[in-house]
Design an enzyme around this catalytic site. Structure first.
Site, PDB file in Angstrom:
ATOM      1  N   ASP A  94      -9.444  -3.027  -5.607  1.00 60.30           N
ATOM      2  CA  ASP A  94      -9.853  -4.312  -5.267  1.00 60.30           C
ATOM      3  C   ASP A  94      -8.852  -5.484  -5.731  1.00 60.30           C
ATOM      4  O   ASP A  94      -9.108  -6.664  -5.282  1.00 60.30           O
ATOM      5  CB  ASP A  94     -11.208  -4.868  -5.416  1.00 60.30           C
ATOM      6  CG  ASP A  94     -12.024  -4.245  -4.498  1.00 60.30           C
ATOM      7  OD1 ASP A  94     -11.671  -3.706  -3.398  1.00 60.30           O
ATOM      8  OD2 ASP A  94     -13.382  -4.248  -4.526  1.00 60.30           O
TER       9      ASP A  94
ATOM     10  N   LYS B  56      -3.853  -4.236  -3.567  1.00 59.85           N
ATOM     11  CA  LYS B  56      -2.651  -3.521  -3.399  1.00 59.85           C
ATOM     12  C   LYS B  56      -2.337  -3.401  -1.626  1.00 59.85           C
ATOM     13  O   LYS B  56      -1.266  -3.535  -1.566  1.00 59.85           O
ATOM     14  CB  LYS B  56      -2.863  -2.175  -3.887  1.00 59.85           C
ATOM     15  CG  LYS B  56      -3.103  -2.040  -5.358  1.00 59.85           C
ATOM     16  CD  LYS B  56      -3.427  -0.653  -5.875  1.00 59.85           C
ATOM     17  CE  LYS B  56      -4.599  -0.117  -5.532  1.00 59.85           C
ATOM     18  NZ  LYS B  56      -5.882  -0.756  -5.949  1.00 59.85           N
ATOM     19  N   THR B  57      -3.374  -2.908  -1.147  1.00 58.34           N
ATOM     20  CA  THR B  57      -3.354  -2.793   0.302  1.00 58.34           C
ATOM     21  C   THR B  57      -2.910  -4.225   1.144  1.00 58.34           C
ATOM     22  O   THR B  57      -1.940  -4.002   2.118  1.00 58.34           O
ATOM     23  CB  THR B  57      -4.610  -2.028   0.995  1.00 58.34           C
ATOM     24  OG1 THR B  57      -4.787  -1.051   0.345  1.00 58.34           O
ATOM     25  CG2 THR B  57      -4.443  -1.908   2.470  1.00 58.34           C
TER      26      THR B  57
ATOM     27  N   HIS C  60      -8.522   5.657  -6.801  1.00 58.26           N
ATOM     28  CA  HIS C  60      -7.995   5.829  -7.862  1.00 58.26           C
ATOM     29  C   HIS C  60      -7.732   7.367  -8.208  1.00 58.26           C
ATOM     30  O   HIS C  60      -6.642   7.661  -8.477  1.00 58.26           O
ATOM     31  CB  HIS C  60      -9.148   5.324  -8.908  1.00 58.26           C
ATOM     32  CG  HIS C  60      -8.770   5.663 -10.349  1.00 58.26           C
ATOM     33  ND1 HIS C  60      -7.482   5.110 -11.121  1.00 58.26           N
ATOM     34  CD2 HIS C  60      -9.049   6.579 -11.223  1.00 58.26           C
ATOM     35  CE1 HIS C  60      -7.481   5.798 -12.294  1.00 58.26           C
ATOM     36  NE2 HIS C  60      -8.372   6.538 -12.369  1.00 58.26           N
TER      37      HIS C  60
HETATM   38  P1  GDP Z   1      -6.953  -2.594  -3.001  1.00 60.17           P
HETATM   39  O1  GDP Z   1      -8.132  -2.099  -3.345  1.00 60.17           O
HETATM   40  O2  GDP Z   1      -6.349  -3.002  -4.364  1.00 60.17           O
HETATM   41  O3  GDP Z   1      -5.994  -2.242  -2.167  1.00 60.17           O
HETATM   42  O4  GDP Z   1      -7.330  -4.258  -2.624  1.00 60.17           O
HETATM   43  P2  GDP Z   1      -7.439  -4.920  -1.251  1.00 60.17           P
HETATM   44  O5  GDP Z   1      -6.051  -4.953  -0.639  1.00 60.17           O
HETATM   45  O6  GDP Z   1      -8.205  -4.204  -0.284  1.00 60.17           O
HETATM   46  O7  GDP Z   1      -8.192  -6.144  -1.311  1.00 60.17           O
HETATM   47  C1  GDP Z   1      -9.370  -6.255  -1.932  1.00 60.17           C
HETATM   48  C2  GDP Z   1      -9.888  -7.639  -1.709  1.00 60.17           C
HETATM   49  O8  GDP Z   1      -9.373  -8.840  -2.283  1.00 60.17           O
HETATM   50  C3  GDP Z   1     -10.132  -7.950  -0.193  1.00 60.17           C
HETATM   51  O9  GDP Z   1     -11.343  -8.694   0.111  1.00 60.17           O
HETATM   52  C4  GDP Z   1      -8.965  -8.923  -0.079  1.00 60.17           C
HETATM   53  O10 GDP Z   1      -9.022  -9.917   1.010  1.00 60.17           O
HETATM   54  C5  GDP Z   1      -9.024  -9.616  -1.231  1.00 60.17           C
HETATM   55  N1  GDP Z   1      -7.509 -10.090  -1.624  1.00 60.17           N
HETATM   56  C6  GDP Z   1      -6.490  -9.313  -1.690  1.00 60.17           C
HETATM   57  N2  GDP Z   1      -5.573 -10.193  -2.012  1.00 60.17           N
HETATM   58  C7  GDP Z   1      -5.917 -11.382  -2.165  1.00 60.17           C
HETATM   59  C8  GDP Z   1      -5.257 -12.417  -2.673  1.00 60.17           C
HETATM   60  O11 GDP Z   1      -3.952 -12.763  -2.743  1.00 60.17           O
HETATM   61  N3  GDP Z   1      -5.903 -13.602  -2.935  1.00 60.17           N
HETATM   62  C9  GDP Z   1      -7.274 -13.624  -2.665  1.00 60.17           C
HETATM   63  N4  GDP Z   1      -7.924 -14.732  -2.820  1.00 60.17           N
HETATM   64  N5  GDP Z   1      -8.022 -12.553  -2.216  1.00 60.17           N
HETATM   65  C10 GDP Z   1      -7.298 -11.388  -2.063  1.00 60.17           C
HETATM   66 MG    MG Z   2      -6.175  -0.365  -1.030  1.00 60.37          MG
END
Ligand code: GDP
Ligand code: MG
Length: 390
Positions: free
Chosen positions: A21, A24-25, A84
């Protein structure tokens, strides 16, 4: 017919890593969007990255998304993984063969347990260059808070043997860039510039005999069995004879592709699919090695230096002793092995020890090869092979 892959720029493998979260994606999608606008990539939306196909073989399933894009100077294959466990499996097996990584840390949350574990894994598998994306920087106006997170990340990297003071740290917002905000689009460009300049072109062993460790096996109706993976060393062309170690077959490569495009010659560092003549689907599995005939010998015994992860790092709480029988992840193979700790007899979490290992089956081994030790679904150790026995 398909357009052939033309190698015009040096190719590198990178990937996003970091706590769930932290974005990354979203960042991966944002990178493809920014480069698509520059005309050197194709936009891959969030949903297509997050619904990565599962690569399942012999009970280990890894979700992995590959996207490709180009900057002005380089062609990148970029991996992103949803969970993870997917990172652990993929990184410890070296399947991703990352030349560099983008460590994504939420500027709002700071380093979290998986941030630390991914840095540790990166160190253990020899990912020498990390660029930090302090993501979600749009979420606060408190620069001092972000400064603190930056400091914390630099300290973590230093503690794991990275040059924490000089590692590039770029404040970005994947989400805002994805929405087209110019300020945050510029932040993604700054991040890509940092990757271009900070991650060096790795040495590719092009003259070495060809070797690819099989990540996945597919069947293409009417054409035959295809194996995918990253070329570890050497080159391979259509018509080359290869040996599939593990399957015990020798065959001929009848097709070479990268990202769906046929290529004349695949070389070390490329992510490829190889079509193999006359090999039944069931004969080949993840963990088998495709190599120039006679160039590698599979073995069962080796000695290694192993770091036993501490409980704080997600490892065991109790020592391991001679007779311990965990799983060894070597390249893409997952093999059980018997541990002999010699005169020391035991190894405590947090210690580095020398061990002799006898694997349950033969796999290609060589000094310098890294591996991970897993038990009950978690990483408990990481090591490097010193010497290889019979
Ligand atoms: P991952 O699990 O690392 O791949 O994270 P995700 O890309 O799925 O993002 C997790 C959450 O964080 C989602 O609700 C995204 O919309 C939010 N998010 C991701 N990048 C940003 C950002 O740059 N700014 C904000 N405010 N929220 C973000
Ligand atoms: Mg992801």
């Amino acid at each position: 017919s398909k357009t052939a892959y033309v190698r015009t720029k040096p190719h590198l493998n990178i990937g996003t890593m970091g706590h769930v979260d932290h974005g990354k994606t979203t960042l991966t999608a944002a990178i493809t969007k920014v480069l698509a606008e520059r005309g050197t990539g194709t936009f891959v939306p969030f949903d297509r990255i997050d619904r990565a196909p599962e690569e399942a073989a012999r009970g280990i399933t890894i979700n992995i998304a590959h996207v490709e894009y180009e900057t002005d100077t380089r062609h990148y294959a970029h991996v992103d993984m949803p969970g993870h466990a997917d990172y652990v499996k993929n990184m410890v097996t070296g399947a991703a063969q990352l030349d560099g990584a983008i460590l994504v840390v939420s500027a709002l949350d700071g380093i979290m347990p998986q941030t630390a574990e991914h840095v540790l894994l990166a160190r253990q598998v020899g990912v020498d260059h990390i660029v930090v994306a302090l993501n979600k920087a749009d979420g606060t106006d408190d620069e001092e808070l972000i400064d603190l997170v930056e400091l914390e990340v630099r300290d973590l990297l230093t503690a794991q043997g990275y040059p924490g003071d000089s590692v590039p740290v770029v404040r970005v917002s994947g989400l805002r860039a994805l929405e087209g905000d110019p300020r945050w689009t510029a932040s993604i460009e700054a991040l890509l510039d940092a990757v271009d300049t900070y991650v060096p072109m790795p040495e590719r062993y092009l003259d070495a005999p060809f070797l690819l460790s099989v990540e996945n096996v597919l069947t293409i109706t009417g054409r035959g069995t295809v194996v995918t993976g990253a070329v570890e060393r050497g080159t391979v062309r259509v018509g080359d004879r290869v040996e599939v170690l593990g399957a015990g077959v020798e065959t001929v490569v009848t097709g070479v592709e990268t990202f769906g495009k046929p290529m004349e010659e695949a070389q070390a560092g490329d992510n490829v699919a190889l079509l193999l003549r006359g090999v039944p689907r069931d004969a080949v599995r993840r963990g088998h090695v495709v190599a120039a005939p006679g160039s590698v010998v599979p073995r069962r015994r080796f000695t290694a230096q192993v770091y036993v992860l501490s409980a704080r790092e997600g490892g065991r709480t109790t020592p391991v002793a001679t007779g311990y029988r965990p799983q060894f992840y070597i390249r893409t193979a997952d093999v059980v092995g018997d541990v002999d700790l010699g005169s020391a007899g035991v190894a405590r979490p947090g210690e580095t020890v020398e061990m002799c290992v006898e694997l349950g089956r033969e796999v290609p081994l060589e000094p310098g090869l890294g591996f991970a030790i897993r038990e009950g679904g978690r990483t408990v150790g990481a090591g490097t092979i010193h010497s290889v026995g019979s």
